[in-house]
Write a protein that holds these residues in place. Sequence first.
Motif, PDB file in Angstrom:
ATOM      1  N   HIS A 116       0.824  -1.211   0.000  1.00  0.00           N
ATOM      2  CA  HIS A 116       0.000   0.000   0.000  1.00  0.00           C
ATOM      3  C   HIS A 116       0.862   1.267   0.000  1.00  0.00           C
ATOM      4  O   HIS A 116       0.520   2.252  -0.668  1.00  0.00           O
ATOM      5  N   VAL A 117       1.969   1.234   0.733  1.00  0.00           N
ATOM      6  CA  VAL A 117       2.878   2.386   0.720  1.00  0.00           C
ATOM      7  C   VAL A 117       3.460   2.568  -0.677  1.00  0.00           C
ATOM      8  O   VAL A 117       3.567   3.691  -1.180  1.00  0.00           O
ATOM      9  N   THR A 118       3.813   1.454  -1.307  1.00  0.00           N
ATOM     10  CA  THR A 118       4.361   1.517  -2.663  1.00  0.00           C
ATOM     11  C   THR A 118       3.345   2.117  -3.632  1.00  0.00           C
ATOM     12  O   THR A 118       3.695   2.939  -4.487  1.00  0.00           O
ATOM     13  N   ARG A 119       2.092   1.729  -3.489  1.00  0.00           N
ATOM     14  CA  ARG A 119       1.047   2.284  -4.350  1.00  0.00           C
ATOM     15  C   ARG A 119       0.917   3.799  -4.140  1.00  0.00           C
ATOM     16  O   ARG A 119       0.737   4.555  -5.108  1.00  0.00           O
ATOM     17  N   LEU A 120       1.011   4.233  -2.889  1.00  0.00           N
ATOM     18  CA  LEU A 120       0.941   5.665  -2.595  1.00  0.00           C
ATOM     19  C   LEU A 120       2.085   6.419  -3.249  1.00  0.00           C
ATOM     20  O   LEU A 120       1.895   7.439  -3.909  1.00  0.00           O
ATOM     21  N   LEU A 121       3.297   5.906  -3.049  1.00  0.00           N
ATOM     22  CA  LEU A 121       4.483   6.574  -3.577  1.00  0.00           C
ATOM     23  C   LEU A 121       4.489   6.568  -5.107  1.00  0.00           C
ATOM     24  O   LEU A 121       4.872   7.558  -5.739  1.00  0.00           O
ATOM     25  N   ASP A 122       4.079   5.450  -5.693  1.00  0.00           N
ATOM     26  CA  ASP A 122       4.027   5.363  -7.159  1.00  0.00           C
ATOM     27  C   ASP A 122       3.016   6.344  -7.721  1.00  0.00           C
ATOM     28  O   ASP A 122       3.259   6.987  -8.751  1.00  0.00           O
ATOM     29  N   ARG A 123       1.882   6.470  -7.046  1.00  0.00           N
ATOM     30  CA  ARG A 123       0.862   7.411  -7.518  1.00  0.00           C
ATOM     31  C   ARG A 123       1.362   8.845  -7.393  1.00  0.00           C
ATOM     32  O   ARG A 123       1.145   9.672  -8.286  1.00  0.00           O
ATOM     33  N   ALA A 124       2.053   9.137  -6.280  1.00  0.00           N
ATOM     34  CA  ALA A 124       2.598  10.484  -6.087  1.00  0.00           C
ATOM     35  C   ALA A 124       3.626  10.809  -7.162  1.00  0.00           C
ATOM     36  O   ALA A 124       3.657  11.925  -7.697  1.00  0.00           O
ATOM     37  N   ALA A 125       4.470   9.839  -7.498  1.00  0.00           N
ATOM     38  CA  ALA A 125       5.487  10.052  -8.531  1.00  0.00           C
ATOM     39  C   ALA A 125       4.845  10.251  -9.894  1.00  0.00           C
ATOM     40  O   ALA A 125       5.266  11.111 -10.688  1.00  0.00           O
ATOM     41  N   LEU A 126       3.790   9.463 -10.176  1.00  0.00           N
ATOM     42  CA  LEU A 126       3.084   9.581 -11.457  1.00  0.00           C
ATOM     43  C   LEU A 126       2.474  10.975 -11.602  1.00  0.00           C
ATOM     44  O   LEU A 126       2.606  11.615 -12.655  1.00  0.00           O
ATOM     45  N   GLU A 127       1.821  11.454 -10.561  1.00  0.00           N
ATOM     46  CA  GLU A 127       1.187  12.769 -10.634  1.00  0.00           C
ATOM     47  C   GLU A 127       2.221  13.881 -10.726  1.00  0.00           C
ATOM     48  O   GLU A 127       1.994  14.894 -11.386  1.00  0.00           O
ATOM     49  N   ALA A 134       1.203  24.809 -13.866  1.00  0.00           N
ATOM     50  CA  ALA A 134       2.326  25.155 -12.988  1.00  0.00           C
ATOM     51  C   ALA A 134       2.008  24.936 -11.512  1.00  0.00           C
ATOM     52  O   ALA A 134       2.787  24.302 -10.783  1.00  0.00           O
ATOM     53  N   ASP A 135       0.866  25.456 -11.061  1.00  0.00           N
ATOM     54  CA  ASP A 135       0.515  25.321  -9.643  1.00  0.00           C
ATOM     55  C   ASP A 135       0.310  23.862  -9.255  1.00  0.00           C
ATOM     56  O   ASP A 135       0.763  23.418  -8.193  1.00  0.00           O
ATOM     57  N   GLU A 136      -0.391  23.133 -10.106  1.00  0.00           N
ATOM     58  CA  GLU A 136      -0.647  21.722  -9.827  1.00  0.00           C
ATOM     59  C   GLU A 136       0.650  20.925  -9.855  1.00  0.00           C
ATOM     60  O   GLU A 136       0.838  19.984  -9.073  1.00  0.00           O
ATOM     61  N   HIS A 137       1.544  21.307 -10.783  1.00  0.00           N
ATOM     62  CA  HIS A 137       2.827  20.620 -10.874  1.00  0.00           C
ATOM     63  C   HIS A 137       3.635  20.816  -9.593  1.00  0.00           C
ATOM     64  O   HIS A 137       4.196  19.862  -9.039  1.00  0.00           O
ATOM     65  N   LEU A 138       3.664  22.049  -9.089  1.00  0.00           N
ATOM     66  CA  LEU A 138       4.397  22.337  -7.848  1.00  0.00           C
ATOM     67  C   LEU A 138       3.809  21.550  -6.682  1.00  0.00           C
ATOM     68  O   LEU A 138       4.543  20.943  -5.900  1.00  0.00           O
ATOM     69  N   LYS A 139       2.478  21.518  -6.572  1.00  0.00           N
ATOM     70  CA  LYS A 139       1.835  20.803  -5.472  1.00  0.00           C
ATOM     71  C   LYS A 139       2.102  19.308  -5.558  1.00  0.00           C
ATOM     72  O   LYS A 139       2.347  18.645  -4.547  1.00  0.00           O
ATOM     73  N   ALA A 140       2.083  18.768  -6.783  1.00  0.00           N
ATOM     74  CA  ALA A 140       2.312  17.327  -6.965  1.00  0.00           C
ATOM     75  C   ALA A 140       3.749  16.956  -6.637  1.00  0.00           C
ATOM     76  O   ALA A 140       4.010  15.935  -5.983  1.00  0.00           O
ATOM     77  N   VAL A 141       4.698  17.776  -7.086  1.00  0.00           N
ATOM     78  CA  VAL A 141       6.109  17.510  -6.791  1.00  0.00           C
ATOM     79  C   VAL A 141       6.371  17.664  -5.293  1.00  0.00           C
ATOM     80  O   VAL A 141       7.124  16.890  -4.693  1.00  0.00           O
ATOM     81  N   GLY A 237      -6.421  12.780  -0.291  1.00  0.00           N
ATOM     82  CA  GLY A 237      -6.817  12.827  -1.693  1.00  0.00           C
ATOM     83  C   GLY A 237      -5.988  11.883  -2.546  1.00  0.00           C
ATOM     84  O   GLY A 237      -6.517  11.183  -3.419  1.00  0.00           O
ATOM     85  N   LEU A 238      -4.685  11.853  -2.282  1.00  0.00           N
ATOM     86  CA  LEU A 238      -3.806  10.950  -3.023  1.00  0.00           C
ATOM     87  C   LEU A 238      -4.179   9.498  -2.767  1.00  0.00           C
ATOM     88  O   LEU A 238      -4.197   8.671  -3.693  1.00  0.00           O
ATOM     89  N   ALA A 239      -4.474   9.165  -1.511  1.00  0.00           N
ATOM     90  CA  ALA A 239      -4.854   7.792  -1.162  1.00  0.00           C
ATOM     91  C   ALA A 239      -6.107   7.368  -1.926  1.00  0.00           C
ATOM     92  O   ALA A 239      -6.183   6.239  -2.424  1.00  0.00           O
TER      93      ALA A 239
END
Length: 307
Positions: A116-127, A134-141, A237-239
């Motif tokens: 489950h942690v891997t799924r979270l991190l993978d989703r965060a990296a994908l986004e 620009a704003d969404e990109h900064l928040k996602a990174v 939200g990411l979860a």
Amino acid sequence: MRASVAIENFLEMMSAERGAADNTLESYRRDLESVAETLAARGINLPEAKADDIRHALDGMAAQDFAASSQARCLSALRQFFRFLYAEGFRQDDPTGVIDTPKKQKPLPRILSVDHVTRLLDRAALEANEAAEADEHLKAVRLHALLETLYATGMRVSELVGLPASVVRTDHRFLIIRGKGAKERMVPLSQKARDALQRYLQLRDAMPGADENPWLFPALSESGHLARQVFARELKGLAARAGLNTASVSPHVLRHAFASHLLQNGADLRTVQQLLGHSDISTTQIYTHVLEERLHKLVSEHHPLAD
């Protein structure tokens, strides 16, 4: 003295002499009258009760599945009540003095599986890779950097959002974290966390006014840095987008996951204590169930007589 009279006298004293609040008095009344009723059914007057009678009443609460905290609260009311009777000369002893307070069971920490942690991190990296605006990109990174750092270090969420930008300006294979009581500890950073932080730092430094803000995760808030609640909301939200149960995901749960996954993979409790910044090993011992599971698996797999 009848129980009802003794209880009224006690409550009157608590109100007049100690200024007890109405809610406190009502709580005392409920607990004392409940025990008085239980004892009366056995022909025992509460003011004359012995230690075994009190234990019987508390055992009855336990049998009815009252929480240990409720039993402890009731015993506390009884202690006050019998001390009053002793002080006023109505009794020559305090039957509650030899009764142990019911112990609360510490709940096991909620954790996420490695998957489950891997799924979270993978989703965060994908986004972080796919966000175009620009704003969404900064928040996602930023969210990706926060998650990688949190899971790599197990730091408290308040320590994470309050990191100064200076901690990642140099060789940041390790972070110096200022924790509770201004105590500092050093924690290692994974390569993934270092990469995510460096990527975020480039965007952060390009923000207007970034040079004037000392925090790694600046924000328009009273503190000047990202609020814990904002991070927690973004994590939920990411979860959800990762297909996980949002009720089971929070920054503190990721801290638990960090500790539990370390222990599952061979780390000792003292090391985890130091990494988490616990001043007392007893705080870290909530994870002993992980050690017990690991030892059981070890014996089952390697003992010659194991089935």
